[in-house]
Motif scaffolding. Structure first.
Motif, mmCIF file in Angstrom:
data_model
loop_
_atom_site.group_PDB
_atom_site.id
_atom_site.type_symbol
_atom_site.label_atom_id
_atom_site.label_comp_id
_atom_site.label_asym_id
_atom_site.label_seq_id
_atom_site.Cartn_x
_atom_site.Cartn_y
_atom_site.Cartn_z
ATOM 1 N N PHE A 1 0.847 -1.189 0.000
ATOM 2 C CA PHE A 1 0.000 0.000 0.000
ATOM 3 C C PHE A 1 0.878 1.232 0.000
ATOM 4 C CE2 PHE A 1 -2.140 3.442 2.274
ATOM 5 C CZ PHE A 1 -3.292 3.560 1.526
ATOM 6 N N GLY A 2 0.585 2.161 -0.905
ATOM 7 C CA GLY A 2 1.300 3.426 -0.970
ATOM 8 C C GLY A 2 0.344 4.566 -1.262
ATOM 9 N N ARG A 3 0.841 5.793 -1.102
ATOM 10 C CA ARG A 3 -0.002 6.972 -1.308
ATOM 11 C C ARG A 3 0.770 8.060 -2.035
ATOM 12 N NH1 ARG A 3 -0.905 10.554 3.644
ATOM 13 N NH2 ARG A 3 0.843 11.618 2.680
ATOM 14 N N ILE A 4 0.064 8.752 -2.921
ATOM 15 C CA ILE A 4 0.622 9.907 -3.611
ATOM 16 C C ILE A 4 -0.393 11.040 -3.515
ATOM 17 C CG2 ILE A 4 1.483 10.845 -5.792
ATOM 18 C CD1 ILE A 4 1.910 7.901 -6.686
ATOM 19 N N MET A 5 -0.005 12.169 -2.900
ATOM 20 C CA MET A 5 -0.868 13.357 -2.883
ATOM 21 C C MET A 5 -0.572 14.130 -4.155
ATOM 22 S SD MET A 5 -3.025 13.791 -0.438
ATOM 23 C CE MET A 5 -3.489 15.457 -0.103
ATOM 24 N N VAL A 6 -1.477 14.059 -5.095
ATOM 25 C CA VAL A 6 -1.292 14.772 -6.360
ATOM 26 C C VAL A 6 -1.480 16.263 -6.137
ATOM 27 C CG1 VAL A 6 -2.159 15.013 -8.725
ATOM 28 C CG2 VAL A 6 -2.020 12.748 -7.672
ATOM 29 N N SER A 7 -2.478 16.608 -5.341
ATOM 30 C CA SER A 7 -2.768 17.998 -4.979
ATOM 31 C C SER A 7 -3.583 17.952 -3.695
ATOM 32 C CB SER A 7 -3.566 18.684 -6.104
ATOM 33 O OG SER A 7 -4.910 18.222 -6.099
ATOM 34 N N PRO A 8 -3.860 19.115 -3.081
ATOM 35 C CA PRO A 8 -4.703 19.085 -1.882
ATOM 36 C C PRO A 8 -6.096 18.510 -2.149
ATOM 37 C CG PRO A 8 -3.558 21.185 -2.046
ATOM 38 C CD PRO A 8 -3.316 20.454 -3.336
ATOM 39 N N ARG A 9 -6.468 18.439 -3.429
ATOM 40 C CA ARG A 9 -7.799 17.937 -3.775
ATOM 41 C C ARG A 9 -7.796 16.518 -4.324
ATOM 42 N NH1 ARG A 9 -9.846 22.586 -7.582
ATOM 43 N NH2 ARG A 9 -10.104 20.683 -8.752
ATOM 44 N N LEU A 10 -6.620 15.898 -4.500
ATOM 45 C CA LEU A 10 -6.578 14.566 -5.100
ATOM 46 C C LEU A 10 -5.470 13.713 -4.491
ATOM 47 C CD1 LEU A 10 -7.548 12.550 -7.277
ATOM 48 C CD2 LEU A 10 -5.895 13.603 -8.833
ATOM 49 N N VAL A 11 -5.858 12.533 -4.004
ATOM 50 C CA VAL A 11 -4.893 11.583 -3.460
ATOM 51 C C VAL A 11 -5.060 10.261 -4.202
ATOM 52 C CG1 VAL A 11 -6.440 10.869 -1.583
ATOM 53 C CG2 VAL A 11 -3.992 10.509 -1.359
ATOM 54 N N VAL A 12 -3.935 9.648 -4.537
ATOM 55 C CA VAL A 12 -3.938 8.354 -5.216
ATOM 56 C C VAL A 12 -3.446 7.300 -4.236
ATOM 57 C CG1 VAL A 12 -2.941 6.989 -7.094
ATOM 58 C CG2 VAL A 12 -3.524 9.387 -7.485
ATOM 59 N N TYR A 13 -4.237 6.260 -4.080
ATOM 60 C CA TYR A 13 -3.857 5.130 -3.233
ATOM 61 C C TYR A 13 -3.475 3.961 -4.135
ATOM 62 C CZ TYR A 13 -5.957 7.742 0.590
ATOM 63 O OH TYR A 13 -6.255 8.716 1.518
ATOM 64 N N LEU A 14 -2.317 3.400 -3.885
ATOM 65 C CA LEU A 14 -1.806 2.284 -4.673
ATOM 66 C C LEU A 14 -1.904 0.997 -3.858
ATOM 67 C CD1 LEU A 14 1.435 4.026 -5.945
ATOM 68 C CD2 LEU A 14 -0.624 3.613 -7.274
ATOM 69 N N PHE A 15 -2.491 -0.012 -4.447
ATOM 70 C CA PHE A 15 -2.612 -1.315 -3.809
ATOM 71 C C PHE A 15 -1.892 -2.338 -4.671
ATOM 72 C CE2 PHE A 15 -6.030 1.098 -2.036
ATOM 73 C CZ PHE A 15 -6.259 0.587 -0.773
#
Length: 197
Positions: free
Chosen positions: A76-90
């Motif tokens: 599991f990982g996370r990328i904050m693209v912007s304050p309005r968008l977060v991507v969660y990787l599974f």
């Protein structure tokens, strides 16, 4: 204490960021854990365990004989693209004995990355079939370990029987920039296929 000491007025909080779920799949030892770790901006959650004699004859390590650990649940990982968008990787487990977990992990996924290794392309067939059967858009990343390219893009595309519209990218997935470009390719693919607007 008087009630005036408490601020009971409703607070205006910023809207929670939109969350996007992306799966990273592929066969055993293709680099799923590595990709999630390379692009996640937080320390990734890993569920790796050492391979033991109990897996002999169960897990196919041909071509990856030096591999000593395996994912037993997910990465599991996370990328904050912007304050309005977060991507969660599974990251899914690669061995066949853990495939039953994919049906739970896929819920809510917007798209997927399928990793392949040219030394063992057949280990990615199940992932491709899984996403095609569920009509989940995906891209294929061919992990060229140490920059090694045994096969060309056309040969890989034919071996994996990929439709022409499925993006395919080759590179060393240990490099953050390669993983980032692969995820951007997936985002472009999702927009192009009207999976997101």
């Amino acid at each position: 204490m008087a009630s005036a000491d408490f601020d009971l007025a409703p607070r205006t909080l910023g809207a929670a960021p939109a969350a996007v779920k992306i799966l990273v799949a592929g066969g055993f030892g293709v680099g799923k854990t590595t990709l999630v770790g390379a692009v996640s901006e937080v320390a990734p959650l890993r569920t790796e365990e050492y391979l033991t004699v109990a897996s002999v004859g169960v897990d196919d390590v041909e071509g990856v004989e030096r591999k000593s650990t395996t994912t037993v649940a997910m990465d599991f990982g996370r990328i904050m693209v912007s304050p309005r968008l977060v991507v969660y990787l599974f990251g899914t487990p690669g061995q066949e004995r853990f495939w039953f977990m994919w049906n739970d992990l896929v819920h809510g996924a917007l798209g997927a990355v399928v990793l392949a290794d040219t030394r063992r392309l057949e280990t990615s067939f199940a992932s491709i079939d899984f996403f095609e059967s569920r009509r989940i858009p995906f891209v294929v990343g061919v992990n060229c370990f140490h920059g090694r390219r045994d096969r060309g893009e056309r040969e890989v595309r034919e071996a994996l029987d990929l439709d022409d519209e499925v993006p395919l990218m080759m590179g060393d997935m240990r490099e953050r920039s390669v993983g980032r470009d692969l995820l951007v390719t997936l985002a472009d693919h999702l927009i192009r296929t009207n999976s997101i607007t």
